[in-house]
Design an enzyme around this catalytic site. Sequence first.
Site, PDB file in Angstrom:
ATOM      1  N   ASP A   8     -10.109 -18.370  57.744  1.00 59.76           N
ATOM      2  CA  ASP A   8      -9.711 -17.487  56.663  1.00 59.76           C
ATOM      3  C   ASP A   8      -9.918 -18.269  55.363  1.00 59.76           C
ATOM      4  O   ASP A   8     -10.123 -19.484  55.395  1.00 59.76           O
ATOM      5  CB  ASP A   8      -8.241 -17.088  56.864  1.00 59.76           C
ATOM      6  CG  ASP A   8      -7.716 -16.200  55.753  1.00 59.76           C
ATOM      7  OD1 ASP A   8      -8.473 -15.354  55.260  1.00 59.76           O
ATOM      8  OD2 ASP A   8      -6.544 -16.375  55.379  1.00 59.76           O
ATOM      9  N   ASP A  10      -8.154 -17.288  51.719  1.00 62.34           N
ATOM     10  CA  ASP A  10      -6.931 -17.321  50.916  1.00 62.34           C
ATOM     11  C   ASP A  10      -5.742 -17.770  51.756  1.00 62.34           C
ATOM     12  O   ASP A  10      -5.445 -17.182  52.795  1.00 62.34           O
ATOM     13  CB  ASP A  10      -6.661 -15.938  50.324  1.00 62.34           C
ATOM     14  CG  ASP A  10      -7.729 -15.522  49.332  1.00 62.34           C
ATOM     15  OD1 ASP A  10      -7.685 -16.003  48.195  1.00 62.34           O
ATOM     16  OD2 ASP A  10      -8.615 -14.739  49.712  1.00 62.34           O
TER      17      ASP A  10
END
Length: 217
Positions: A8, A10
Amino acid sequence: MITAVVFDLDGVLIDTEPVWEEVRRAYVAETGGTWLPEAQRRLMGMSTAEWSRYLGADLGVGRDPERVATEVIERMAGRYEQRLPLVPGAVDAVRRLAARFPLGLASSSPRRLIDRVLVVAGLADAFTVTLSTEQVAAGKPSPDVYLAAAERLGVPPSECAAVEDSSNGLRAAAAAGMAVIAMPHAAYPPAPDALALADLVIATPEELTTEAVARLR
């Protein structure tokens, strides 16, 4: 065996969840909407199309989704130009795993921001595949972006490890059938049921070693 790793963005590589919340809160207030207590939790993991509709309709911004997305993303890009809040140790962790595994990126950020972050962080060459939830049918917690990343990597999802921080991200990775590594954000901790889906929980990127990943399967 784990043969690929999907990150991922953020909350894992860059600490931008507080920035997203600040920017969206201000935008909602300026446009006459109302920020709800559960808004940030619900927004984490949504695709651009999903969160722009949510701000426009549910939070009362009253503008069409395309305009909402454009205006919010422009503000986020401006914040990134001022300072890119890299998570300490994240760049080293990516480089460490890239030496052994092909890497993917499966992010809820828009394509424009993903590309900018990777260039500024010096990681544009580290990932074989990078995907935004803009490019799939549904955002997290749907597994779409993780399934698409595995397909483009040419690796079965069961042979991938996913590194996530949010409830919706953890649910998406688990639904895709990947081994799940959770790195919870202190200010935005995942729900207990989502965290329970993780095969490994780490506190910092320094714990993300090739040995730890290899042991997942």
